[in-house]
Design a protein around this motif. Structure first.
Motif: not given
Ligand SMILES: [Zn+2]
Length: 488
Positions: A50-55, A99-103, A377-390, A399-403
């Protein structure tokens, strides 16, 4: 029998890992066989090509990359991994993300979805404020919830977000009218089988044991760290006696979360907490609209976290989402749904709103002649907000937020070959600016597959939907609110 309703269904709607999954054995689709044992210790899965975006900057991105999952954890991320007898999930044409993280999500309101689409937050005496959330939701609907309403609302909302690729939530349950209400919320989060932070916010009435019951809840349900559920203390500063809730949260060693909304008259209290040094890295501040520069600086210096609900803040008059303020102070916000009675819990909506609003501010500055504009902000920034920053905000980033090898396997496969996305030319751009929940192909929580090739697993949705509708009918009837579906 269910503890929380009289419908006669078994208490556990969802079969936890290791039980009752035999029915899934051998499900076949055009894209291969789903391993029925996913998430079990000692069993390995290879997500291949796959196209792996580990964040995780230390891991990086891979085109045609692999993610190897062993039991509940990520074992390795890279190219052409040797995986012996691991079962293979073909990820060709897929973007693979954590996975996405909703805070911040009030899941107890799921039965009232969309009903307050046109309302604002409170009656602030300004134009258009008679139709407002506070008087409908918190002063009327929430007063008539029974434990069984809490249960089915929480469960349905959780399952819906698994379907959307949100593998972690902080559920803000302001519905603790009795210990039974609290137990129903915890049970639903557990039965959903998702990673969740139980936000023990307030309740009302003489049977409410908030905030003292936090000690029992922590002991009974959250004594282990080795589980999908953790706990956060709600410490709303508009509620008299909030100091007690903060003290109990800190005594229990759990984060203290609260809404911070200037239009709700919280600015003075927030300022006094800031100036008396009460903020800490354990604080999660939701919205942060209309706060003073001093309080912002104290929040940043203390290492507090900020959760932004950008579409809600814009539509409900919380005040302008302070995304630039946070970024200027070096704070990395997370993104959150807030309330589905007014806006979707779909993470793509959150990401697009945050991205377009911040860029609108910067674009306006540039068009106005400013030359030292803030970064966009870039698309990578907001994907970061929605994953690892959460994950960081909820203290779950180990435990989570990145591969990242060693973390738990909360993984989403997004279909980049779909008609609304192909051809793929930019991975983070595709996720943030093109996709929606229809692209969420496969979802894994702690290694266990919960959505497979577009199908949510382990949930009897027609049955749960009818229970949710019955709950909805009760809430309208008991609160005396007319459910006018064609209201203008
Ligand atoms: Zn909220």
């Amino acid at each position: 029998m269910c503890k929380f309703c009289s419908e006669g269904h078994p208490n556990i709607h969802y079969s936890p890992a290791g039980e009752g999954s035999g029915a899934l054995q051998g499900i076949r689709t055009g894209a291969g066989t789903m391993p029925s044992w996913s998430g079990e210790d000692g069993r390995r899965l290879l997500i291949r090509g796959g196209y792996v975006l580990s964040m995780d900057p230390g891991v990086g991105d891979f085109a045609g990359g692999d993610v190897l999952v062993s039991g509940s954890r990520i074992e390795a991320v890279g190219m052409k991994l040797e995986a012996g007898d691991a079962a293979v999930i073909d990820a060709a044409g897929m973007i693979v993300i954590p996975g996405f993280i909703d805070t911040h999500h009030h899941q107890f309101e799921t039965a009232l979805r969309g009903f307050l689409a046109d309302c604002i937050l409170i009656n602030d005496g300004k134009p258009h404020s008679l139709y407002n959330y506070y008087e409908h939701m918190l002063q009327k609907f929430s007063m008539v919830y029974r434990p069984q309403d809490v249960y089915v609302n929480e469960l349905f909302g959780s399952l819906s977000q698994i379907d959307a690729g949100v593998t972690t939530v902080m559920d803000v349950s302001q519905i603790h009218h009795s210990p039974e209400h609290s137990d129903a919320a915890v049970q639903a989060l557990r039965d959903a089988g998702r990673r969740a932070v139980f936000g023990y916010f307030e309740g009302w009435g003489e049977r409410s044991k908030y905030p003292e019951d936090a000690r029992r809840l922590k002991k009974e349900h959250f004594s282990s760290d080795d589980q999908l559920l953790t706990m956060v203390m709600g410490g709303e500063i508009y509620i008299p006696g909030y100091e007690r809730a903060w003290a109990i949260g800190r005594e229990l060693g759990i984060p203290v979360a609260l809404h911070v909304v200037g239009t709700f008259g919280m600015r003075d209290t927030f300022d006094s907490l800031a100036s008396s040094g009460q903020f800490g890295p354990d604080n999660i501040f939701i919205h942060m609209t209309g706060m003073s520069d001093m309080a912002w600086k104290m929040a940043a210096d203390a290492g507090a976290h900020v959760s932004l609900s950008v579409p809600i803040e814009m539509t409900m008059r919380h005040g302008m989402p302070p995304i630039q303020k946070a970024l200027d102070l070096g704070m990395q916000p997370s993104l959150s749904t807030d309330v589905e009675c007014t806006m979707t819990a779909d993470p793509f909506t959150q990401m697009r709103s945050a991205m377009t609003l911040q860029r609108a501010f910067v674009n306006e500055d540039a068009l106005g002649g400013k030359t030292d504009c803030a970064a966009m902000v870039t698309s990578r920034d907001v994907l970061r907000f929605a994953t690892i920053e959460g994950a960081k905000g909820l203290k779950l980033d180990r435990k989570t937020g990145s591969l990242t090898p060693g973390k738990e396997a909360d993984i989403v496969l997004l279909d980049a070959s779909a008609i609304n996305v192909a051809p793929l030319n930019h991975a983070t751009g595709a996720v943030v600016t093109l996709m929606d929940r229809s692209n969420v192909d496969t979802v894994m929580v702690a290694g266990r597959i919960r959505k497979w090739r577009g199908e949510l697993l382990d949930a009897d949705i027609p049955k749960l939907r009818s229970e949710l509708e019955a709950s909805r009918d009760h809430l309208f009837e008991a609160s005396g609110i007319d459910r006018d579906v064609f209201r203008n």
